[in-house]
Motif scaffolding. Structure first.
Motif, mmCIF file in Angstrom:
data_model
loop_
_atom_site.group_PDB
_atom_site.id
_atom_site.type_symbol
_atom_site.label_atom_id
_atom_site.label_comp_id
_atom_site.label_asym_id
_atom_site.label_seq_id
_atom_site.Cartn_x
_atom_site.Cartn_y
_atom_site.Cartn_z
ATOM 1 N N GLU A 52 0.827 -1.204 0.000
ATOM 2 C CA GLU A 52 0.000 0.000 0.000
ATOM 3 C C GLU A 52 0.864 1.258 0.000
ATOM 4 O OE1 GLU A 52 -3.044 2.561 -0.167
ATOM 5 O OE2 GLU A 52 -3.091 0.389 -0.487
ATOM 6 N N GLN A 53 1.928 1.268 0.796
ATOM 7 C CA GLN A 53 2.809 2.435 0.858
ATOM 8 C C GLN A 53 3.501 2.681 -0.481
ATOM 9 O OE1 GLN A 53 5.286 1.230 4.174
ATOM 10 N NE2 GLN A 53 4.126 2.478 5.628
ATOM 11 N N VAL A 54 3.938 1.610 -1.130
ATOM 12 C CA VAL A 54 4.630 1.754 -2.412
ATOM 13 C C VAL A 54 3.667 2.260 -3.486
ATOM 14 C CG1 VAL A 54 5.781 0.496 -4.267
ATOM 15 C CG2 VAL A 54 6.395 0.057 -1.877
ATOM 16 N N PHE A 58 4.118 5.791 -5.621
ATOM 17 C CA PHE A 58 4.169 5.916 -7.075
ATOM 18 C C PHE A 58 3.033 6.775 -7.622
ATOM 19 C CE2 PHE A 58 6.869 1.926 -7.191
ATOM 20 C CZ PHE A 58 7.998 2.590 -7.666
ATOM 21 N N ASN A 59 1.866 6.681 -7.025
ATOM 22 C CA ASN A 59 0.763 7.541 -7.452
ATOM 23 C C ASN A 59 1.125 9.011 -7.290
ATOM 24 O OD1 ASN A 59 -0.928 5.445 -8.185
ATOM 25 N ND2 ASN A 59 -1.915 5.303 -6.173
ATOM 26 N N GLY A 60 1.840 9.316 -6.214
ATOM 27 C CA GLY A 60 2.258 10.697 -5.990
ATOM 28 C C GLY A 60 3.367 11.144 -6.919
ATOM 29 N N GLN A 61 4.141 10.197 -7.471
ATOM 30 C CA GLN A 61 5.265 10.518 -8.349
ATOM 31 C C GLN A 61 4.931 10.397 -9.827
ATOM 32 O OE1 GLN A 61 8.586 11.440 -7.403
ATOM 33 N NE2 GLN A 61 7.493 11.809 -5.487
ATOM 34 N N PHE A 64 5.538 13.431 -12.195
ATOM 35 C CA PHE A 64 6.968 13.707 -12.314
ATOM 36 C C PHE A 64 7.637 12.689 -13.228
ATOM 37 C CE2 PHE A 64 11.228 12.658 -10.536
ATOM 38 C CZ PHE A 64 11.894 13.797 -10.950
ATOM 39 N N LEU A 65 7.331 11.423 -13.048
ATOM 40 C CA LEU A 65 7.928 10.371 -13.870
ATOM 41 C C LEU A 65 7.508 10.503 -15.333
ATOM 42 C CD1 LEU A 65 7.348 7.401 -11.394
ATOM 43 C CD2 LEU A 65 9.547 8.469 -11.939
ATOM 44 N N THR A 66 6.251 10.875 -15.555
ATOM 45 C CA THR A 66 5.753 11.058 -16.912
ATOM 46 C C THR A 66 6.455 12.221 -17.594
ATOM 47 O OG1 THR A 66 3.582 10.184 -16.264
ATOM 48 C CG2 THR A 66 3.684 11.484 -18.291
#
Length: 286
Positions: A52-54, A58-61, A64-66
Protein backbone atom coordinates in the motif's frame (compact mmCIF):
# COMPACT_ATOMS: atom_id res chain seq x y z
CA UNK A 1 14.77 -0.73 -27.91
CA UNK A 2 11.16 -1.86 -27.79
CA UNK A 3 10.53 -1.66 -24.03
CA UNK A 4 12.43 -1.47 -20.75
CA UNK A 5 11.80 -2.23 -17.11
CA UNK A 6 13.19 -0.48 -14.04
CA UNK A 7 13.53 -2.67 -10.95
CA UNK A 8 13.65 -0.44 -7.89
CA UNK A 9 13.84 -0.91 -4.15
CA UNK A 10 13.15 2.83 -3.66
CA UNK A 11 16.53 3.36 -2.01
CA UNK A 12 18.64 6.45 -2.64
CA UNK A 13 20.85 4.37 -4.96
CA UNK A 14 17.88 3.44 -7.13
CA UNK A 15 17.02 7.10 -7.83
CA UNK A 16 19.86 7.31 -10.39
CA UNK A 17 18.56 4.17 -12.07
CA UNK A 18 15.07 5.67 -12.23
CA UNK A 19 16.34 8.79 -13.96
CA UNK A 20 18.41 6.76 -16.42
CA UNK A 21 15.42 4.55 -17.22
CA UNK A 22 13.27 7.63 -17.83
CA UNK A 23 15.95 9.14 -20.07
CA UNK A 24 16.17 5.93 -22.10
CA UNK A 25 12.38 5.75 -22.44
CA UNK A 26 12.41 9.31 -23.78
CA UNK A 27 15.44 8.70 -26.04
CA UNK A 28 13.91 5.62 -27.68
CA UNK A 29 10.24 6.62 -27.38
CA UNK A 30 9.50 3.22 -25.89
CA UNK A 31 7.13 1.92 -23.21
CA UNK A 32 8.62 1.55 -19.75
CA UNK A 33 7.69 -0.32 -16.63
CA UNK A 34 8.58 0.37 -13.02
CA UNK A 35 8.68 -2.73 -10.83
CA UNK A 36 8.93 -2.99 -7.06
CA UNK A 37 8.88 -6.46 -5.53
CA UNK A 38 7.88 -6.74 -1.90
CA UNK A 39 9.85 -9.55 -0.28
CA UNK A 40 7.44 -12.35 0.58
CA UNK A 41 9.67 -13.54 3.42
CA UNK A 42 8.04 -11.40 6.12
CA UNK A 43 4.74 -11.28 8.01
CA UNK A 44 1.66 -10.92 5.79
CA UNK A 45 0.54 -7.72 7.52
CA UNK A 46 3.90 -6.11 6.76
CA UNK A 47 3.71 -7.27 3.14
CA UNK A 48 0.28 -5.69 2.69
CA UNK A 49 1.38 -2.47 4.41
CA UNK A 50 4.45 -2.14 2.17
CA UNK A 51 2.38 -2.78 -0.93
CA UNK A 52 0.00 0.00 0.00
CA UNK A 53 2.81 2.44 0.86
CA UNK A 54 4.63 1.75 -2.41
CA UNK A 55 1.48 2.18 -4.51
CA UNK A 56 0.74 5.45 -2.73
CA UNK A 57 4.30 6.65 -3.34
CA UNK A 58 4.17 5.92 -7.08
CA UNK A 59 0.76 7.54 -7.45
CA UNK A 60 2.26 10.70 -5.99
CA UNK A 61 5.27 10.52 -8.35
CA UNK A 62 3.41 9.64 -11.54
CA UNK A 63 3.25 13.17 -13.00
CA UNK A 64 6.97 13.71 -12.31
CA UNK A 65 7.93 10.37 -13.87
CA UNK A 66 5.75 11.06 -16.91
CA UNK A 67 7.41 14.43 -17.43
CA UNK A 68 10.89 12.90 -17.17
CA UNK A 69 10.24 10.18 -19.74
CA UNK A 70 7.75 11.90 -21.99
CA UNK A 71 5.28 9.08 -21.29
CA UNK A 72 3.72 7.49 -18.24
CA UNK A 73 5.28 4.31 -16.89
CA UNK A 74 3.29 1.20 -16.12
CA UNK A 75 3.69 0.56 -12.39
CA UNK A 76 3.93 -2.99 -11.06
CA UNK A 77 3.97 -3.68 -7.31
CA UNK A 78 4.48 -7.41 -6.83
CA UNK A 79 5.11 -9.88 -4.01
CA UNK A 80 7.68 -12.66 -4.18
CA UNK A 81 11.34 -13.50 -4.00
CA UNK A 82 12.83 -10.28 -5.44
CA UNK A 83 15.53 -11.68 -7.76
CA UNK A 84 13.39 -14.51 -9.14
CA UNK A 85 10.27 -12.39 -9.49
CA UNK A 86 12.10 -9.56 -11.27
CA UNK A 87 13.46 -12.05 -13.81
CA UNK A 88 9.96 -13.48 -14.28
CA UNK A 89 8.44 -10.02 -14.75
CA UNK A 90 10.87 -9.15 -17.55
CA UNK A 91 9.48 -12.17 -19.42
CA UNK A 92 5.86 -11.32 -18.71
CA UNK A 93 6.31 -7.70 -19.82
CA UNK A 94 8.38 -8.76 -22.86
CA UNK A 95 11.06 -6.11 -22.32
CA UNK A 96 14.54 -6.21 -23.82
CA UNK A 97 16.37 -4.26 -21.10
CA UNK A 98 16.27 -4.31 -17.31
CA UNK A 99 17.57 -1.25 -15.47
CA UNK A 100 18.70 -1.51 -11.84
CA UNK A 101 20.59 0.53 -9.29
CA UNK A 102 24.01 -0.56 -8.07
CA UNK A 103 24.49 -2.53 -4.89
CA UNK A 104 25.88 -0.81 -1.82
CA UNK A 105 29.68 -0.76 -2.14
CA UNK A 106 31.60 -1.40 1.06
CA UNK A 107 35.41 -1.16 0.98
CA UNK A 108 35.73 -3.32 4.11
CA UNK A 109 33.95 -6.42 2.86
CA UNK A 110 32.46 -7.97 -0.25
CA UNK A 111 28.68 -7.76 0.00
CA UNK A 112 27.99 -8.26 -3.70
CA UNK A 113 27.75 -12.06 -3.66
CA UNK A 114 24.28 -13.08 -2.51
CA UNK A 115 22.68 -9.68 -3.05
CA UNK A 116 19.48 -9.34 -5.07
CA UNK A 117 21.49 -7.72 -7.88
CA UNK A 118 24.06 -10.53 -7.98
CA UNK A 119 21.32 -13.18 -8.06
CA UNK A 120 19.43 -11.25 -10.71
CA UNK A 121 22.47 -11.02 -12.96
CA UNK A 122 22.82 -14.79 -12.82
CA UNK A 123 19.16 -15.47 -13.64
CA UNK A 124 18.17 -12.70 -16.05
CA UNK A 125 17.58 -13.60 -19.69
CA UNK A 126 17.78 -9.95 -20.80
CA UNK A 127 20.67 -7.48 -20.53
CA UNK A 128 20.86 -5.70 -17.18
CA UNK A 129 21.95 -2.06 -17.07
CA UNK A 130 23.49 -1.38 -13.66
CA UNK A 131 23.44 2.37 -13.03
CA UNK A 132 26.13 3.94 -10.88
CA UNK A 133 26.23 7.53 -12.14
CA UNK A 134 23.83 10.41 -12.57
CA UNK A 135 21.97 10.33 -15.89
CA UNK A 136 23.16 13.72 -17.11
CA UNK A 137 23.13 12.83 -20.83
CA UNK A 138 22.67 9.94 -23.25
CA UNK A 139 25.54 7.46 -23.40
CA UNK A 140 28.31 8.81 -25.62
CA UNK A 141 31.50 6.96 -24.65
CA UNK A 142 30.89 3.21 -24.21
CA UNK A 143 33.69 0.66 -23.83
CA UNK A 144 33.31 -2.92 -25.06
CA UNK A 145 35.15 -5.65 -23.13
CA UNK A 146 36.19 -8.39 -25.55
CA UNK A 147 37.84 -11.74 -24.84
CA UNK A 148 37.45 -13.30 -28.30
CA UNK A 149 34.64 -15.52 -27.03
CA UNK A 150 31.18 -15.86 -28.56
CA UNK A 151 29.72 -14.58 -25.27
CA UNK A 152 31.55 -11.26 -25.58
CA UNK A 153 30.47 -10.97 -29.22
CA UNK A 154 26.86 -11.47 -28.16
CA UNK A 155 27.25 -8.71 -25.56
CA UNK A 156 28.40 -6.27 -28.26
CA UNK A 157 25.54 -7.27 -30.53
CA UNK A 158 23.03 -6.81 -27.71
CA UNK A 159 24.31 -3.30 -26.96
CA UNK A 160 24.15 -2.45 -30.66
CA UNK A 161 20.62 -3.82 -31.06
CA UNK A 162 19.49 -1.83 -28.02
CA UNK A 163 20.78 1.33 -29.68
CA UNK A 164 23.33 2.05 -26.95
CA UNK A 165 26.40 2.29 -29.22
CA UNK A 166 27.32 5.46 -31.16
CA UNK A 167 26.70 5.44 -34.90
CA UNK A 168 30.42 5.91 -35.48
CA UNK A 169 31.28 2.83 -33.40
CA UNK A 170 32.65 2.22 -29.91
CA UNK A 171 36.05 1.45 -28.41
CA UNK A 172 36.88 -2.20 -27.76
CA UNK A 173 39.22 -3.30 -24.98
CA UNK A 174 41.17 -6.56 -25.23
CA UNK A 175 43.59 -7.51 -22.46
CA UNK A 176 46.45 -9.96 -22.87
CA UNK A 177 48.72 -11.60 -20.34
CA UNK A 178 52.31 -12.05 -21.61
CA UNK A 179 52.63 -15.11 -19.37
CA UNK A 180 49.44 -16.78 -20.55
CA UNK A 181 48.30 -15.36 -23.89
CA UNK A 182 45.11 -13.40 -24.59
CA UNK A 183 42.65 -13.27 -21.68
CA UNK A 184 39.55 -11.43 -20.65
CA UNK A 185 38.91 -9.78 -17.36
CA UNK A 186 40.37 -11.29 -14.19
CA UNK A 187 42.43 -9.41 -11.58
CA UNK A 188 46.02 -8.62 -10.75
CA UNK A 189 48.77 -7.23 -12.95
CA UNK A 190 52.28 -7.63 -14.20
CA UNK A 191 54.21 -6.06 -17.04
CA UNK A 192 56.71 -8.19 -18.94
CA UNK A 193 59.24 -6.02 -20.84
CA UNK A 194 61.18 -6.89 -23.98
CA UNK A 195 60.58 -8.70 -27.24
CA UNK A 196 58.41 -11.41 -25.67
CA UNK A 197 55.84 -8.84 -24.55
CA UNK A 198 55.89 -7.23 -28.01
CA UNK A 199 55.34 -10.61 -29.64
CA UNK A 200 52.42 -11.32 -27.33
CA UNK A 201 50.90 -7.92 -28.13
CA UNK A 202 51.14 -8.65 -31.84
CA UNK A 203 49.55 -12.07 -31.37
CA UNK A 204 46.78 -10.57 -29.25
CA UNK A 205 46.11 -7.93 -31.90
CA UNK A 206 45.97 -10.55 -34.65
CA UNK A 207 43.63 -12.72 -32.58
CA UNK A 208 41.31 -9.77 -31.96
CA UNK A 209 41.30 -8.82 -35.66
CA UNK A 210 40.40 -12.38 -36.64
CA UNK A 211 37.68 -12.50 -33.98
CA UNK A 212 36.12 -9.22 -35.15
CA UNK A 213 36.15 -10.51 -38.74
CA UNK A 214 34.59 -13.86 -37.87
CA UNK A 215 31.90 -12.29 -35.68
CA UNK A 216 31.29 -9.46 -38.18
CA UNK A 217 31.77 -6.80 -35.50
CA UNK A 218 34.09 -4.51 -37.44
CA UNK A 219 31.42 -1.89 -38.29
CA UNK A 220 30.59 -1.27 -34.62
CA UNK A 221 34.23 -0.90 -33.48
CA UNK A 222 35.81 2.53 -33.84
CA UNK A 223 39.04 1.86 -31.94
CA UNK A 224 40.87 -1.18 -30.57
CA UNK A 225 42.58 -0.88 -27.22
CA UNK A 226 45.11 -3.71 -26.69
CA UNK A 227 46.23 -3.63 -23.07
CA UNK A 228 48.96 -5.68 -21.40
CA UNK A 229 48.17 -7.18 -18.01
CA UNK A 230 45.39 -9.14 -16.42
CA UNK A 231 41.88 -7.96 -17.19
CA UNK A 232 40.72 -5.94 -14.17
CA UNK A 233 44.07 -4.14 -14.21
CA UNK A 234 43.56 -3.29 -17.87
CA UNK A 235 40.03 -2.07 -17.17
CA UNK A 236 41.13 0.16 -14.32
CA UNK A 237 43.95 1.59 -16.43
CA UNK A 238 41.67 2.48 -19.33
CA UNK A 239 38.99 3.96 -17.07
CA UNK A 240 41.58 6.17 -15.41
CA UNK A 241 42.92 7.62 -18.65
CA UNK A 242 39.85 7.77 -20.91
CA UNK A 243 36.25 8.94 -20.52
CA UNK A 244 33.92 5.94 -20.29
CA UNK A 245 30.25 6.27 -19.38
CA UNK A 246 29.16 2.69 -20.13
CA UNK A 247 31.03 -0.61 -19.92
CA UNK A 248 29.58 -3.48 -21.98
CA UNK A 249 30.50 -7.02 -20.97
CA UNK A 250 29.15 -10.55 -20.97
CA UNK A 251 28.36 -12.20 -17.65
CA UNK A 252 29.19 -15.79 -18.49
CA UNK A 253 29.32 -18.27 -21.34
CA UNK A 254 32.68 -20.05 -21.25
CA UNK A 255 33.02 -23.49 -19.71
CA UNK A 256 35.13 -25.14 -17.06
CA UNK A 257 37.84 -23.09 -15.38
CA UNK A 258 37.49 -20.26 -17.90
CA UNK A 259 33.84 -19.84 -17.00
CA UNK A 260 34.77 -19.41 -13.35
CA UNK A 261 37.43 -16.87 -14.31
CA UNK A 262 35.13 -14.81 -16.53
CA UNK A 263 32.38 -14.86 -13.95
CA UNK A 264 34.78 -13.60 -11.31
CA UNK A 265 35.75 -10.71 -13.58
CA UNK A 266 32.16 -9.63 -14.16
CA UNK A 267 31.61 -9.82 -10.40
CA UNK A 268 34.76 -7.77 -9.77
CA UNK A 269 33.74 -5.10 -12.28
CA UNK A 270 30.28 -4.76 -10.76
CA UNK A 271 31.77 -4.74 -7.27
CA UNK A 272 34.49 -2.15 -7.88
CA UNK A 273 33.86 0.08 -10.90
CA UNK A 274 31.80 3.25 -10.71
CA UNK A 275 30.75 3.58 -14.35
CA UNK A 276 27.42 2.24 -15.61
CA UNK A 277 27.68 -1.39 -16.72
CA UNK A 278 25.61 -3.26 -19.28
CA UNK A 279 25.86 -6.92 -18.21
CA UNK A 280 24.68 -9.21 -20.99
CA UNK A 281 23.81 -12.87 -20.33
CA UNK A 282 24.40 -15.48 -23.03
CA UNK A 283 21.41 -16.05 -25.33
CA UNK A 284 18.97 -18.76 -24.34
CA UNK A 285 19.39 -22.06 -26.21
CA UNK A 286 16.89 -22.56 -28.99
Amino acid sequence: MKALMLATDLSNRSDRAMRRAARLARQFSCPWFILHVVDEDQPQLRVELEQEQVRRYFNGQLDFLTELAGRAPEIWVEVGDPAKHIADCTRWADVDLLVAGSHRKNPLRDIFVGTTLERLLRSSHVPVLVVNREAERDYQAPLLALDCSHASAEAVRAAHQLGLLPKGGARALHAFDPLGGPMLMAAGAGVIPGDYSADERRRATEALDEFLLQEELGPVISQRLIEEGLPMTALRRVLEREPVDLLVMGTRGLTGLKRVLIGSVADAALRELDCDILAVPPPLPH
